[in-house]
Design an enzyme around this catalytic site. Structure first.
Site, PDB file in Angstrom:
ATOM      1  N   SER A 112       0.835  -1.195   0.000  1.00 46.70           N
ATOM      2  CA  SER A 112       0.000   0.000   0.000  1.00 46.70           C
ATOM      3  C   SER A 112       0.874   1.251   0.000  1.00 46.70           C
ATOM      4  O   SER A 112       1.728   1.422  -0.868  1.00 46.70           O
ATOM      5  CB  SER A 112      -0.961  -0.032   1.197  1.00 46.70           C
ATOM      6  OG  SER A 112      -1.958   0.950   1.075  1.00 46.70           O
ATOM      7  N   GLU A 234      -1.793  -2.123  -8.353  1.00 43.87           N
ATOM      8  CA  GLU A 234      -3.012  -2.495  -7.629  1.00 43.87           C
ATOM      9  C   GLU A 234      -3.467  -1.285  -6.838  1.00 43.87           C
ATOM     10  O   GLU A 234      -2.701  -0.352  -6.605  1.00 43.87           O
ATOM     11  CB  GLU A 234      -2.764  -3.703  -6.728  1.00 43.87           C
ATOM     12  CG  GLU A 234      -1.774  -3.484  -5.584  1.00 43.87           C
ATOM     13  CD  GLU A 234      -2.399  -2.911  -4.319  1.00 43.87           C
ATOM     14  OE1 GLU A 234      -3.562  -3.255  -4.004  1.00 43.87           O
ATOM     15  OE2 GLU A 234      -1.736  -2.099  -3.640  1.00 43.87           O
ATOM     16  N   HIS A 302      -4.280  -5.608  -1.617  1.00 48.80           N
ATOM     17  CA  HIS A 302      -4.908  -5.318  -0.327  1.00 48.80           C
ATOM     18  C   HIS A 302      -5.835  -6.426   0.169  1.00 48.80           C
ATOM     19  O   HIS A 302      -6.512  -6.255   1.183  1.00 48.80           O
ATOM     20  CB  HIS A 302      -5.709  -4.015  -0.425  1.00 48.80           C
ATOM     21  CG  HIS A 302      -4.875  -2.769  -0.348  1.00 48.80           C
ATOM     22  ND1 HIS A 302      -4.024  -2.391  -1.366  1.00 48.80           N
ATOM     23  CD2 HIS A 302      -4.758  -1.820   0.613  1.00 48.80           C
ATOM     24  CE1 HIS A 302      -3.437  -1.253  -1.039  1.00 48.80           C
ATOM     25  NE2 HIS A 302      -3.854  -0.884   0.149  1.00 48.80           N
TER      26      HIS A 302
END
Length: 333
Positions: A112, A234, A302
């Site tokens: 992230s 992503e 995630h």
């Protein structure tokens, strides 16, 4: 290219909070995660900001940088793992002790918002970094999902392999629950990977969380994307309009003219705004017929379980056999 030493049972794993203060807002999940890794034989070492918070972050920019540098400079610590992501890890980049990492390469892992640190460290030192589980977010999950995340952690970081082929997890989840009230594993879905293309494509893996990359784009902390790279992207909790903007940014920057394939991770709780379109649909529209192979649905994102992906390492996507493998090394004996 630098590679860190493989982890072994008994090694010290230091954890740090480069952005959000997960040890404060999710104390039960934090303790469960710490206990889980300790049960696997590792010694956990707390970063200086453990149990501390400054509103939306764990501490000031300088405090967060020093927390990370303290772990980097400790020769007994062989792996440094983030507790979670957030929004502001890129603020640390000018203050990281890159020279110490060059002298003593160690495993740096997270995902992230930590993408900024993974890419920045790789760009500044050549050290392979790892897009993979975060302590609280990933190892605080319940079995069996947490066990699959740990298996990937163990497979990639605890054995100095020269080749590794990923296996698709049979199940996955992005179901949202209240962490501090969670008492069992999340509901799951049947998994699926899609391989849009033909033949074999080999290249260097580069990328991570696309939203985060916007905070280092054009800086010395963003590795240059070169011809033949495999682009891992992503995202999480975004709307379709934001995803279209992000994909279009890559298009206008010429990224899709250089990469040999795209690895598109699952998007946690994607908001299609009632369109019934997926991130893959958006990417294909942005590409507008541009012939780029796409490996879609990869579980380095995630969602749970979370697979480990080494940044800076060569990999091969075989679109005919529908397989994805690494060409090492990424850790040394």
């Amino acid at each position: 290219m630098l590679v860190p030493k493989a982890l072994k049972v008994g090694d010290k794993i230091g954890y740090f909070s480069p952005s959000s203060p997960a040890t404060v807002f999710a104390p039960k999940r934090f303790e469960r995660a710490k206990s889980y890794l300790e049960s696997k034989g590792f010694e956990l070492v707390a970063g200086d900001l453990t149990g501390k918070a400054d509103s939306y972050r764990s501490g000031s920019i300088q405090e967060r940088a020093e927390e990370l540098n303290t772990l980097i400079r400790d020769p007994s610590i062989r792996c440094i793992i983030s507790t979670i992501g957030g929004n502001n890890s890129n603020a640390l980049l000018p203050y990281i002790d890159y020279e110490s990492l060059k002298r003593d390469p160690k495993i740096i892992i997270g995902y992230s918002d930590v993408t900024a640190l993974l890419l920045g460290i790789y760009a500044q030192t050549g050290l392979v970094t790892f897009y993979g589980p975060a302590l609280v977010a990933s190892f605080g999950e319940f079995s069996p999902l947490v066990d699959e995340s740990f298996q990937s952690f163990s497979d990639l970081l605890c054995d100095s392999l020269m080749h590794f082929q990923y296996t698709m997890p049979s199940l996955w989840t992005d179901v949202k629950v209240e962490w501090e009230n969670q008492t069992s594993s999340k509901p799951v879905y049947k998994n699926e990977w899609q391989f849009l293309g033909s033949g074999k494509v080999t290249g260097r893996i580069i990328g991570g969380n696309l939203n985060t990359m916007g905070g280092v784009w054009g800086s010395p902390y963003m590795p240059e994307i070169v011809d033949g790279d495999l682009l891992l992207i992503e995202d999480s909790l975004l709307g379709i309009e934001t995803v279209e903007r992000s994909f279009s940014h890559l298009k206008v920057c010429g990224v899709f003219d250089r990469v040999s394939a795209v690895i598109l991770g699952k998007h946690e709780l994607f908001d299609d705004k009632g369109t019934n379109r997926t991130p893959l649909d958006v990417l294909l529209e942005v590409l507008n017929g541009q012939n780029i192979p796409i490996f879609c649905g990869f579980d380095s994102c995630h969602t749970h379980p979370m697979l480990v992906t080494p940044i800076g390492v060569k990999a091969t996507i075989d679109f005919d056999t529908e397989s994805f493998s690494l060409n090492g090394p990424w850790v040394s004996a």
